[in-house]
Structure formats: C-alpha cells, structure tokens
Design a protein around this motif. Structure first.
Motif, PDB file in Angstrom:
ATOM      1  N   GLU A 188      35.188 -24.085 -56.467  1.00 35.40           N
ATOM      2  CA  GLU A 188      35.817 -23.141 -55.562  1.00 35.40           C
ATOM      3  C   GLU A 188      37.302 -23.428 -55.560  1.00 35.40           C
ATOM      4  N   SER A 189      38.163 -22.487 -56.029  1.00 36.26           N
ATOM      5  CA  SER A 189      39.551 -22.815 -56.243  1.00 36.26           C
ATOM      6  C   SER A 189      40.467 -21.681 -55.866  1.00 36.26           C
ATOM      7  N   GLY A 190      41.772 -21.984 -55.734  1.00 37.35           N
ATOM      8  CA  GLY A 190      42.736 -20.979 -55.332  1.00 37.35           C
ATOM      9  C   GLY A 190      44.130 -21.362 -55.713  1.00 37.35           C
ATOM     10  N   ALA A 191      45.118 -20.495 -55.425  1.00 37.85           N
ATOM     11  CA  ALA A 191      46.482 -20.739 -55.831  1.00 37.85           C
ATOM     12  C   ALA A 191      47.392 -20.740 -54.624  1.00 37.85           C
ATOM     13  N   PRO A 245      40.504 -19.225 -43.252  1.00 34.93           N
ATOM     14  CA  PRO A 245      39.406 -19.133 -44.234  1.00 34.93           C
ATOM     15  C   PRO A 245      39.867 -19.234 -45.683  1.00 34.93           C
ATOM     16  N   ALA A 246      40.870 -18.481 -46.081  1.00 30.49           N
ATOM     17  CA  ALA A 246      41.294 -18.515 -47.477  1.00 30.49           C
ATOM     18  C   ALA A 246      41.868 -19.874 -47.862  1.00 30.49           C
ATOM     19  N   GLN A 247      42.441 -20.581 -46.873  1.00 33.62           N
ATOM     20  CA  GLN A 247      43.005 -21.891 -47.172  1.00 33.62           C
ATOM     21  C   GLN A 247      41.937 -22.906 -47.551  1.00 33.62           C
ATOM     22  N   ALA A 248      40.689 -22.681 -47.127  1.00 40.29           N
ATOM     23  CA  ALA A 248      39.618 -23.576 -47.537  1.00 40.29           C
ATOM     24  C   ALA A 248      39.454 -23.571 -49.045  1.00 40.29           C
ATOM     25  N   VAL A 249      39.746 -22.416 -49.648  1.00 40.68           N
ATOM     26  CA  VAL A 249      39.702 -22.284 -51.100  1.00 40.68           C
ATOM     27  C   VAL A 249      40.996 -22.803 -51.714  1.00 40.68           C
ATOM     28  N   LEU A 250      42.117 -22.406 -51.144  1.00 38.66           N
ATOM     29  CA  LEU A 250      43.417 -22.760 -51.708  1.00 38.66           C
ATOM     30  C   LEU A 250      43.683 -24.257 -51.683  1.00 38.66           C
ATOM     31  N   PHE A 269      40.564 -34.036 -52.744  1.00 41.84           N
ATOM     32  CA  PHE A 269      39.599 -32.945 -52.848  1.00 41.84           C
ATOM     33  C   PHE A 269      38.344 -33.278 -52.041  1.00 41.84           C
ATOM     34  N   ALA A 270      37.799 -34.477 -52.245  1.00 44.93           N
ATOM     35  CA  ALA A 270      36.593 -34.886 -51.523  1.00 44.93           C
ATOM     36  C   ALA A 270      36.862 -34.999 -50.034  1.00 44.93           C
ATOM     37  N   ARG A 271      38.040 -35.472 -49.668  1.00 42.65           N
ATOM     38  CA  ARG A 271      38.384 -35.627 -48.255  1.00 42.65           C
ATOM     39  C   ARG A 271      38.422 -34.288 -47.524  1.00 42.65           C
ATOM     40  N   ASP A 272      39.002 -33.265 -48.160  1.00 43.01           N
ATOM     41  CA  ASP A 272      39.199 -31.988 -47.486  1.00 43.01           C
ATOM     42  C   ASP A 272      38.060 -31.006 -47.706  1.00 43.01           C
ATOM     43  N   ALA A 273      37.075 -31.363 -48.531  1.00 42.61           N
ATOM     44  CA  ALA A 273      35.948 -30.471 -48.773  1.00 42.61           C
ATOM     45  C   ALA A 273      34.898 -30.550 -47.674  1.00 42.61           C
ATOM     46  N   VAL A 274      34.925 -31.629 -46.884  1.00 43.59           N
ATOM     47  CA  VAL A 274      33.922 -31.834 -45.830  1.00 43.59           C
ATOM     48  C   VAL A 274      34.587 -32.437 -44.597  1.00 43.59           C
ATOM     49  N   PRO A 275      33.966 -32.320 -43.423  1.00 43.59           N
ATOM     50  CA  PRO A 275      34.514 -32.956 -42.219  1.00 43.59           C
ATOM     51  C   PRO A 275      34.534 -34.472 -42.353  1.00 43.59           C
ATOM     52  N   ARG A 304      38.895 -26.562 -38.472  1.00 42.15           N
ATOM     53  CA  ARG A 304      39.061 -26.566 -39.930  1.00 42.15           C
ATOM     54  C   ARG A 304      37.999 -25.692 -40.589  1.00 42.15           C
ATOM     55  N   TRP A 305      38.342 -25.114 -41.728  1.00 45.87           N
ATOM     56  CA  TRP A 305      37.437 -24.264 -42.499  1.00 45.87           C
ATOM     57  C   TRP A 305      36.992 -24.995 -43.763  1.00 45.87           C
ATOM     58  N   TYR A 306      35.711 -24.787 -44.115  1.00 47.24           N
ATOM     59  CA  TYR A 306      35.120 -25.452 -45.275  1.00 47.24           C
ATOM     60  C   TYR A 306      34.251 -24.461 -46.046  1.00 47.24           C
ATOM     61  N   LEU A 307      34.071 -24.706 -47.336  1.00 48.81           N
ATOM     62  CA  LEU A 307      33.166 -23.884 -48.135  1.00 48.81           C
ATOM     63  C   LEU A 307      31.721 -24.205 -47.766  1.00 48.81           C
TER      64      LEU A 307
END
Length: 283
Positions: free
Chosen positions: A20-23, A34-39, A53-59, A266-269
């Motif tokens: 899951e990725s973004g620019a 919401p979109a920042q969870a991807v970005l 990446f691992a730190r911000d992908a989950v609480p 915070r928002w997460y995938l």
C-alpha cells in the motif's frame, strides 16, 4: 533460479509489504488523515526506512506485540506478507558466503547468460503462478485480490521484457548484492530472531536500497513508481474510509481501492492491521 527469484523478491518487498503506497510529503508522526495512511508508508518505502514503515503501519501496542512475536520466531511481519518470504534468510545467507560473487557469477553464466527466451518464459510462468496464488489465497480481502492481480500482471510483463539474461548487468549487480547482504549481518532465521524486528528491518534497509539500484539497472525504477503514486479518498464514514491509489509499475498502470480505519487519532490500512493481528495471535 535463485538469481531470478531474488529480483522478484526485491520487487515484492519494495512495492509492497502488502504494497500500500503513495506519493507526496508524509506527516511527521503517524497518519492523521485517511489518504496519509497510504502516503506515509510509501514515503518510508521510498526512503528505505523499513523500521519506520513497520512503526507507522500499526498502533504502538500492536507494534510491541509484533516485536515480541518476531523474537520468538512466531512471525516475520511485515516480511511474512509475501508468499515466499521464507526465501529471504536463505538468499541473504547465500549472498553473504565467502566468494559468493564468483560462485553466483558461474551459476549465472552457466544457466542464464544469453538465455533471453528462457527467462522470458520464466517470467510469464511466475506471473501465472503469482496470479493463481492471489486467486486462491484465503487470507486476501477482495481489495487485496483485485490489487495484487494487477500487480502480478505488471511484474510479469516487466520480467518478460527486462534484460535479465545480460551478463554485463549481472557482473555489475552480483558484487553489489553480495556486499549489501554481508552488511546486514543477517544470514539465518536465528539472526533475524536475535536482532529483532526493528533491528532486522533497519539492517535490511541498506540491502533494499541496493536492490533498488540493481532493479533500476534492469529498467524497473521503483522509486519513480513510489514518488509518482497518487492517492485520494473516495469514501469516508466516521472511523472507516476508502482510498484510491494509482501508480505505474514497469510501465503498466495499476489502480486499486484500499480500506483504512482510524484508531485514536491515527489512520491505518485495514488489511495491514488484520494481518498483523493474525501474526501475533498465531501459535
């Protein structure tokens, strides 16, 4: 096929860890929209910061559980998001062996040098295998399945046209990969467990940086794909939202809608959370 698997593994890790990725610029600490969870995750991938990446992908609480499970050998999240993540320690170990450069070069010269037609067929076959894996995988959400089918097809098309049989590129790539593998200090499952999740991911960041460099030499500029990806919210209801992402992989366009959710501020995938929770619950 170790050489060929290594290239495919690199793409799967970098364009993903559930991919899951973004620019664009990422928030400084966690995703507040919401979109920042991807970005945010994409920015970490672009910057080769896998620990972030691992730190911000989950609480935070789930992250601590994952770290403990990693040290027990229970999971290799986020690496175990891949269908062949178990190959990674073996590949690193093989690359880090003394005189690995000469040995791997001999293997390449004997099996792959100039074999353009055979490697093109192998790329097509791996694409078919990947598509079948995605269609049959019971743990994929509908969104993941739709995304990954496009991803696999794009990767297969790239592999079928990439100069994988070029001996000049191989002679340049093999020493780079061997040196990067040795620098990680990760040569076995025991090394991964002893070093822990954060420590291992920090060490792997340098290796993945080198893999990006190698893949760029074969015409797959992953940082360009990560930097150019677009993400936009298409639906938002309370703590749930959907984000559409568009990017190009190896010249092929990919478009997918991913679900995100808010926990606290915070928002997460959602798929990432689900797989991480499954990882710590497994025994």
């Amino acid at each position: 096929m170790r050489w060929f698997w290594l290239l495919w593994l690199a793409v799967a890790v970098l364009c993903g860890c559930r991919r899951e990725s973004g620019a664009g610029p990422a928030p400084a600490a966690g995703a507040r929209e919401p979109a920042q969870a991807v970005l945010l995750l994409t920015r970490h991938l672009h910057d080769n910061d896998l620990a972030a990446f691992a730190r911000d992908a989950v609480p935070p609480a789930l992250h601590r559980q994952l770290e403990a499970a990693w040290r027990r050998g229970q999971t290799r999240w986020p690496l175990d998001e891949l269908p062949f993540d178990e190959r990674l320690p073996r590949l690193l170990g093989a690359l880090a062996e003394p005189e690995a450069e000469a040995r791997l070069q001999r293997v390449f010269d004997r099996q792959f040098a100039g074999e353009t037609t055979a490697l093109k067929a192998a790329a097509t076959t791996l694409g078919l295998f990947g598509a079948q894996y995605v269609r049959q995988g019971s743990d994929f959400s509908a969104g993941e399945r739709a995304h990954y089918l496009q991803f696999v097809q794009a990767l297969s098309r790239w592999g079928a046209s990439a100069p994988l049989a070029d001996p000049v590129r191989a002679r340049a790539a093999i020493p780079l990969l061997a040196a990067a593998a040795r620098a990680t200090g990760l040569r076995s499952e025991a090394d991964f467990a002893r070093t822990g999740m954060d420590g291992s991911l920090r060490r792997l960041s340098g290796f993945l940086r080198t893999l990006k460099q190698v893949l760029a030499g074969y015409g797959l500029a992953l940082n360009d794909s990560l930097a150019a990806l677009q993400a936009e919210v298409v639906e938002s209801r309370g703590t749930q939202a959907k984000v559409r992402m568009r990017y190009t992989l190896g010249g092929s366009p990919v478009e997918a809608v991913v679900e995100v959710e808010r926990i606290g501020d915070r928002w997460y995938l959602s798929d990432y959370l689900r797989h991480a929770r499954q990882a710590v619950a497994a025994r």
